[in-house]
Structure formats: C-alpha cells, structure tokens
Write an enzyme that holds these catalytic residues in place. Structure first.
Site, short mmCIF file in Angstrom:
data_model
loop_
_atom_site.label_atom_id
_atom_site.label_comp_id
_atom_site.label_asym_id
_atom_site.label_seq_id
_atom_site.Cartn_x
_atom_site.Cartn_y
_atom_site.Cartn_z
N SER A 1 0.85 -1.20 0.00
CA SER A 1 0.00 0.00 0.00
C SER A 1 0.89 1.24 0.00
O SER A 1 2.08 1.17 0.33
CB SER A 1 -0.90 0.01 1.23
OG SER A 1 -0.11 0.18 2.41
N ASP B 1 -7.03 2.50 -8.04
CA ASP B 1 -8.34 2.49 -7.39
C ASP B 1 -9.00 3.85 -7.59
O ASP B 1 -8.87 4.75 -6.75
CB ASP B 1 -8.19 2.16 -5.90
CG ASP B 1 -9.54 2.05 -5.21
OD1 ASP B 1 -10.58 2.25 -5.87
OD2 ASP B 1 -9.56 1.75 -4.00
N ASP C 1 -0.92 -1.72 -4.08
CA ASP C 1 -2.28 -1.98 -3.63
C ASP C 1 -3.01 -0.65 -3.43
O ASP C 1 -2.53 0.22 -2.71
CB ASP C 1 -2.22 -2.76 -2.31
CG ASP C 1 -3.54 -3.39 -1.93
OD1 ASP C 1 -4.40 -3.56 -2.81
OD2 ASP C 1 -3.70 -3.73 -0.74
N VAL D 1 -4.87 -10.79 1.29
CA VAL D 1 -4.85 -11.05 2.73
C VAL D 1 -3.80 -10.15 3.38
O VAL D 1 -2.65 -10.10 2.93
CB VAL D 1 -4.50 -12.54 3.03
CG1 VAL D 1 -4.36 -12.76 4.54
CG2 VAL D 1 -5.57 -13.46 2.44
N GLY E 1 -10.07 -8.13 0.92
CA GLY E 1 -10.57 -8.47 2.25
C GLY E 1 -10.71 -9.96 2.46
O GLY E 1 -11.75 -10.45 2.90
#
Length: 285
Positions: free
Chosen positions: A50, A107, A85, A232, A210
């Site tokens: 992330s 995203d 991510d 995960v 998730g």
C-alpha cells in the site's frame, strides 16, 4: 528469478481453478515470511504494497530493492509479483512502476464512472508500455485499509464492469461484492450471483479484497466463479502481533528485536502457507 507481472500467473490460475494470494508487506519480517512460504509451498505469490506501507518503509524504491535482495539471498525460484495496492492516482502508479513494481492497482472507484475509466485508461497505457499488469476496482469494498476508508459496501454493477474492461484494457478486475477490509463483524455475505455474471461477461480474472475471515467454502465458490487473486493482510498482522505479545509476556525483560520479531515472522509464514493451501496455489509454480 526476476520479478514478474501478475498477468500470466492470474490467467493460469483462472484457467486451472485456483487463486494466487496477495499478501501485504509491512516490514522486513513480513517480506521474509511471505517469500519463504511461497518457496516452501512452490506457489506463485503477489507481494502487495500500500502507499502507506511504502511510506513507512521509506519509499517504493526501498521496497523493490529489499524484495530483490531477499529473493536473491533466499534463492526464490517461484514467480513473484510486486503490486501497488490501492494506487490513489496516475502519478502514484507511475512512481511505483518507475521504481520497479511489476504490477499496480489503480483504485479510482470513488470517482464518477467516466472519470474512473479516464484515469484507469491512462494508467493502463503507461503500465503496459513497461510490461506491468493493472488491476482496477468498481463498487466499494467496506472497512478501512491503510489510507482507504469506506463506509458500507456498494456492489459493483455488472454492466459497468463489462464497459470498464472493454474500454480500458485492464488485466484483472476487483468488483466490490460484499467483502471488507479488516476483521468482519458477523458472517461475510458475498454476492456470488453478481460474481458469476461479472466473471462471464468480462472474461477476466477477478480479485477478492478483504480475504481475511472468509470461510473456506466461500473461498472455494469464489474461485470456481473466476476469482484468481485473493488479498490477505489483516490475518497476518493479527498473528504476528499475537506472537510478539506472547513472546514478551513470557520474557518481559527481552529487548533484542530479533527475539520477538523472529516468532512473529514464523507466525506470518505459517499463516501464509495455510492460505496458499486453501487457495489451491501450492505446487503451481
């Protein structure tokens, strides 16, 4: 073995009926544990990073160099992708790609649909010119992950999914279908009918965000409907923190970080191995 994009590993997983796990990196021990688990299980693996975790570890370039060094020292022979991510913008995706990431997620799901397509298309054009795979999201995955906070769950619309795929050329799609980031409050309720429809009309490998706390039967059903990547992070974080607490409770005067982070690393490795077996990716490298 050099880092690879996600495209081939996910297409293979979809065709052969299993899913590849994306396990998020938080520090050195997480990275060691996940790579060791992948090598032990002879499983392909996706290392998720992330933006917040990259900042914590000093930046995208540091993360890539750490992964490359560990892969060399640990003699990793299985396919490994390093994946941004929840990339928040074209600029962040480009920064990750330029640092050596082999895959990115853009995203733009919180933007209006046309704007999502515009941003995603720009990312795909740059990423594909560098041999990098792209994941996109539609709908809203609930809960909080790092800088990404979502109130409630908004299911992805199958027709919008079809249009997004056709117009952008993405490599895999994360449709929000009832999963959440973080621990579940109650039983997960996944939209399997929508998952099946989206899988059929797009033809792409689907991604389930998730993945912590979803029952094995739901994982297996998701995989049968075209889910080829399952993310995960929370479960690994919980198990590593538990190992640290137990070690320090048993030895309250311990101060050498290797003595309490070592057990945390072992706990992460065991958790990842369990997930790889559950997802069916063991022995698929």
């Amino acid at each position: 073995m050099p880092l690879v994009s996600m495209k081939e590993m996910l297409n293979k997983a979809k065709a052969e009926g299993y899913a590849v796990g994306q396990f998020n990196l938080n520090n050195l021990e997480f990275t060691q544990a996940i790579l060791q688990a992948a090598e032990a299980e002879k499983s392909p693996v996706i290392l998720g990073v992330s933006e917040g975790a990259a900042r914590y570890m000093s930046g995208f370039k540091t993360v890539v160099k750490m992964v490359e060094g560990l892969m060399e020292d640990l003699k990793i022979s299985v396919p490994v992708a390093i994946h941004l991510d929840h990339g928040s913008s074209f600029d962040k995706c480009k920064e990750a790609i330029d640092a050596g990431f082999t895959s990115v997620m853009i995203d733009a799901s919180h933007h209006p649909f046309e704007e999502n397509i515009e941003i995603t298309t720009k990312v795909v054009e740059y990423a594909h010119s560098k041999g990098v795979s792209v994941e996109a999201e539609l709908g809203t995955v609930g809960g909080q992950e790092d800088d990404v906070v979502a109130e409630g769950v908004i299911y992805a619309d199958p027709k919008e999914c079809e249009e997004l795929v056709k117009r952008t050329g993405i490599d895999c799609l994360a449709p929000a279908l009832g999963s959440v980031h973080g621990p579940y409050k109650g039983e997960p309720n996944l939209g399997f009918a929508e998952m099946e429809e989206i899988g059929k009309i797009t033809g792409l490998p689907l991604v389930l965000h998730g993945g912590t706390g979803i029952p094995t039967k739901d994982i297996q059903r998701s995989v049968s409907l075209g889910t080829a990547k399952i993310n995960v992070n929370t479960e690994n974080q919980i198990e590593s923190a538990k190992a640290v607490r137990e070690t320090l409770a048993a030895k309250p005067n311990e101060y050498d970080p290797r003595k309490y982070l070592g057990p945390a690393r072992d706990a992460i490795k065991a958790t990842v191995i369990g997930k790889m077996r559950e997802f069916g990716s063991s022995g698929r490298a």
